[in-house]
Scaffold this active site. Structure first.
Site, PDB file in Angstrom:
ATOM      1  N   LYS A   1       0.741  -1.642   0.065  1.00  0.00           N
ATOM      2  CA  LYS A   1       0.087  -0.203  -0.375  1.00  0.00           C
ATOM      3  C   LYS A   1       0.811   1.171  -0.625  1.00  0.00           C
ATOM      4  O   LYS A   1       2.027   0.909   0.180  1.00  0.00           O
ATOM      5  CB  LYS A   1      -1.035   0.476   1.415  1.00  0.00           C
ATOM      6  CG  LYS A   1      -2.506   0.875   1.185  1.00  0.00           C
ATOM      7  CD  LYS A   1      -3.693   0.189   0.527  1.00  0.00           C
ATOM      8  CE  LYS A   1      -4.536   0.799   0.030  1.00  0.00           C
ATOM      9  NZ  LYS A   1      -5.238   0.409  -0.123  1.00  0.00           N
TER      10      LYS A   1
ATOM     11  N   ASP B   1      -7.053   4.248  -4.728  1.00  0.00           N
ATOM     12  CA  ASP B   1      -7.770   4.456  -3.419  1.00  0.00           C
ATOM     13  C   ASP B   1      -8.493   5.393  -3.962  1.00  0.00           C
ATOM     14  O   ASP B   1      -8.517   6.063  -4.311  1.00  0.00           O
ATOM     15  CB  ASP B   1      -6.644   4.195  -2.714  1.00  0.00           C
ATOM     16  CG  ASP B   1      -7.086   2.994  -1.228  1.00  0.00           C
ATOM     17  OD1 ASP B   1      -7.408   2.009  -1.259  1.00  0.00           O
ATOM     18  OD2 ASP B   1      -7.248   3.765   0.324  1.00  0.00           O
TER      19      ASP B   1
END
Ligand code: 2IT
Length: 449
Positions: free
Chosen positions: A126, A166
């Protein structure tokens, strides 16, 4: 709880006392694993849990960019390469002012088990920045993305680490980031990002995948309960890309999405957000960061500023799809006292620890965890990587069929894992156990590191 798990959790809480989201995510996963760790003493012998809670690598970098007035700004960027045991690190990039090390790390940890559940070869990663995309011009967004990738490009690659979108990062940002990567590398290396545009290697259905996948998962839950999707009334929090996919598929399946929300409040459209005009307008709202007020103004329905809709009496299914820890104990109690019987988490870790505990204790509500429900997004990202590798383009029908069977499988392996350890229909423990087992096996087989 297994004593080894207890000792690992204690260590994590002490070491990371300044990272509450990360500690919360670790507690949530490890507290499901007692029966597995009891059955596999070799995990403790190899100290596997202390290894699995430590990112393989995490780094921070400087991102400097110039605004349209010629002013310089310095933001912080992060990438967390959490676990590469089952495939290249894979996970989105978030641009939001509240992003910090704890948030990126919790998301990387969650991503590891989510990606394992997809059944595809992708590790967990991430990244993100505390950059605020709201109100920025297109040129400012481009310069920021170029600067971000200039700092990151030497640490990513199609077989190394594959970022995607995201919150705050969609198709436009991925385009600018991929363009900068290609320029710097002097190579096509198309599979380095996913969520790309269709003209340069993106996959059909990727924008819809997270929401569609969540609806396919919900269908399986309903099926298990002897219930059906037809006519179900759904409340969705958020109005971004994920909420859009849910609303679109819900309309197609004959369900009625009648609430969406934003940080400004919520709207109630009792007829449902079910026409192409209403559904497509959500994309415009997302792009312009309008809040949900814009929907009420355009379509003439009720708008309640500054409030959440937990507790309303005309929904059966509650799907939080906005952000982490958006549902607290008070909300959980309100929605449990209403007619909601299915609590289907969609955004990553949307429920506080005490709210999850409360909802799980209610036998009249089925709770499904985000790491299973939203896995269709990254699952279709892996299908985009597959298409890039074979230099082919799949039809929308092909991708959608893969997505649907992936979600059915995720539901079933979770339910079976819980059943195997005598936990009944516990989708949270089941997802944690099933996701963990594959990563654990790969780590054990690859030796100590
Ligand atoms: O949270 C997530 O799974 C995502 N933001 C999607 C990640 C991806 O690599 O497609």
């Amino acid at each position: 709880m297994n004593t080894y798990i207890e000792s690992v959790l204690k260590g994590v809480s002490i070491r990371h006392s300044s990272q509450p989201e990360f500690v919360q995510a670790v507690h949530e996963v490890l507290s499901s694993l007692s029966p597995v760790v009891d059955a596999h003493p070799e995990y403790e012998k190899a100290d596997l849990l202390n290894r699995i809670v430590e990112p393989e690598r995490m780094f921070t970098f400087r991102v400097v960019w110039m605004d349209d007035q010629g002013q310089y700004h310095t933001n912080r960027g992060w990438r967390c390469q959490f676990n590469g045991a089952i495939g290249p690190y894979k996970g989105g990039i978030r641009f939001q002012p509240n992003v910090n090390e704890s948030i990126i790390k919790f998301l990387g940890f969650e991503q590891t088990f989510k990606n394992s559940l997809t059944g595809l070869p992708i590790g967990g990663g991430k990244g993100g920045s505390d950059f605020d995309p709201a109100g920025k011009s297109d040129a400012e967004i481009m310069r920021f993305c170029q600067s971000f990738v200039s700092a990151l490009y030497r640490y990513i690659g199609p077989d190394v680490d594959v970022p995607a979108g995201d919150m705050g990062v969609g198709g436009r940002e991925i385009g600018y980031m991929y363009g900068q990567y290609r320029r710097l590398k002097g190579a096509w290396e198309n599979g380095v990002f996913t969520g790309k545009g269709l003209s340069y290697g993106g996959s059909l259905i990727r924008p819809e995948a997270t929401g569609y996948g969540a609806m396919y998962y919900l269908e399986q839950v309903l099926r298990h309960q002897g219930d059906t999707i037809e006519g179900k009334r759904i409340g969705v929090t958020g109005y971004g890309n994920v909420a859009w996919g849910i609303v679109k598929k819900a309309a197609e399946l004959g369900a009625v999405c009648c609430y969406i929300s934003g940080s400004d409040g919520y709207i109630h459209d009792p007829d449902g957000i079910n026409t192409p005009e209403k559904i497509d307008y959500m994309l415009e709202m997302r792009e312009k960061h309008t809040g949900v007020k814009a929907y009420a103004e355009k379509f003439g329905c009720e708008y309640v500023p500054g409030a959440k809709f937990a507790g309303v009496d005309d929904i059966d299914v509650y799907m939080p799809a906005a952000t982490q820890n958006e549902i607290n104990l008070e909300d959980a109690k309100k929605l449990a006292a209403s007619n909601v019987r299915y609590y289907i988490e969609v955004s990553n870790m949307p429920t506080t620890a005490e709210a999850v505990e409360y909802l799980r204790s209610r036998e009249d509500i089925v709770v499904a965890p985000s790491k299973a429900v939203n896995a269709g997004g990254v699952g279709v990202s892996a299908l985009e990587m597959a298409q890039n590798s074979e230099r082919l383009v799949w039809t929308a029908e092909e991708v959608d069929a893969h997505l649907r069977s992936m979600m059915i499988n995720i539901h079933n392996v979770s339910a079976e894992a819980a059943e195997e350890y005598g936990l009944g229909y516990d989708l949270i423990s089941g997802a944690n156990i099933a996701g963990f087992k594959k990563v654990a096996t790969a780590m054990m087989e690859q030796g100590i590191f």
